[in-house]
Design an enzyme around this catalytic site. Structure first.
Site, short mmCIF file in Angstrom:
data_model
loop_
_atom_site.label_atom_id
_atom_site.label_comp_id
_atom_site.label_asym_id
_atom_site.label_seq_id
_atom_site.Cartn_x
_atom_site.Cartn_y
_atom_site.Cartn_z
N TYR A 1 8.23 -11.79 -37.46
CA TYR A 1 8.73 -10.00 -36.43
C TYR A 1 10.50 -10.65 -36.76
O TYR A 1 10.71 -9.12 -37.41
CB TYR A 1 8.74 -10.19 -35.38
CG TYR A 1 7.90 -10.38 -34.72
CD1 TYR A 1 6.96 -9.89 -34.82
CD2 TYR A 1 6.69 -12.00 -34.69
CE1 TYR A 1 5.15 -9.29 -33.78
CE2 TYR A 1 5.12 -12.02 -33.84
CZ TYR A 1 4.61 -10.95 -33.86
OH TYR A 1 3.33 -10.83 -33.38
N ASN B 1 0.02 -0.91 -33.05
CA ASN B 1 -1.29 -0.62 -34.83
C ASN B 1 -2.32 -0.57 -34.11
O ASN B 1 -2.83 -0.94 -33.71
CB ASN B 1 -0.26 -1.88 -35.30
CG ASN B 1 -1.62 -2.07 -36.99
OD1 ASN B 1 -1.66 -1.01 -37.25
ND2 ASN B 1 -2.04 -2.53 -37.44
N CYS C 1 -1.14 -6.04 -39.61
CA CYS C 1 -0.63 -6.61 -38.77
C CYS C 1 -1.08 -8.38 -38.46
O CYS C 1 -0.21 -9.46 -37.45
CB CYS C 1 -0.08 -5.98 -37.57
SG CYS C 1 -2.21 -5.76 -36.65
N HIS C 2 -2.23 -8.55 -38.83
CA HIS C 2 -2.86 -10.31 -38.29
C HIS C 2 -1.57 -10.96 -39.89
O HIS C 2 -1.37 -12.43 -39.61
CB HIS C 2 -3.77 -10.27 -39.15
CG HIS C 2 -4.08 -9.97 -40.39
ND1 HIS C 2 -4.71 -8.56 -41.16
CD2 HIS C 2 -4.54 -10.61 -41.62
CE1 HIS C 2 -4.78 -8.34 -42.48
NE2 HIS C 2 -4.76 -9.35 -42.52
N GLU D 1 -7.64 -15.24 -46.13
CA GLU D 1 -6.70 -14.22 -48.08
C GLU D 1 -5.66 -15.92 -48.69
O GLU D 1 -5.56 -15.27 -49.78
CB GLU D 1 -5.36 -13.69 -47.04
CG GLU D 1 -5.63 -12.29 -47.01
CD GLU D 1 -4.75 -11.74 -46.05
OE1 GLU D 1 -3.57 -11.69 -46.17
OE2 GLU D 1 -5.49 -10.37 -45.42
#
Length: 161
Positions: free
Chosen positions: A96, A119, A127-128, A154
């Site tokens: 953040y 979001n 946002c993950h 990912e």
């Protein structure tokens, strides 16, 4: 959340997702535990079909970026945060604090957290990929287990490229 003209829901490997569209642009994408706003017609439009196609490719590890017209509703600050989220590369994370610095408001970590929470286009606006300063997984509209799964997906596919 603002309304949309059309929406459609799909069963995916991560559960039910809902996609909303207005004037050819995606306005909402939510899943799992995240609420989907009411309104609009249940209609599978070409734009919504394209969004689910790209999302399916992403979940299969064949897509690392999305090329969809987006129209999220929010404040100027929220939109700035959401643009910064889209700059986080596939397979990477940011805190953040790092996002606050990226939007020119280094002391606005909590405001970044609130923008992240609001979001409306999950997964596509990633946002993950935002984590706590100590590396912990914190908050996700679709639930922390899904956040962990997406980050793992990912990481695995980034290592293969």
């Amino acid at each position: 959340m603002e309304a949309y003209e059309a929406y459609y829901d799909y069963e995916t490997p991560i559960g039910t997702i809902w996609i909303g569209e207005t004037e050819g642009a995606i306005t909402h994408l939510t899943c799992g535990e995240a609420p989907f706003p009411s309104g609009g017609n249940r209609q599978e439009t070409p734009g919504i079909r394209e969004a689910v196609r790209q999302l399916t490719e992403y979940l299969e590890g064949r897509r690392t970026t999305f090329t969809l017209p987006l129209a999220p509703e929010g404040t100027e600050f929220q939109k700035k945060v959401w643009r910064a989220l889209q700059e986080i590369p596939y397979g990477e994370t940011r805190s953040y604090q790092q996002i606050a610095q990226a939007v020119g408001r280094p002391k606005a970590c909590r405001a970044v957290g609130m923008a992240n929470h609001r979001n409306p286009i999950l997964l596509v606006i990633p946002c993950h990929r935002v984590i706590g300063a100590n590396g912990s997984l914190v908050g996700y509209g679709c639930g922390l287990p899904l956040k962990e799964k997406l980050l793992r997906l990912e990481a695995e596919h980034s290592a293969l490229k």
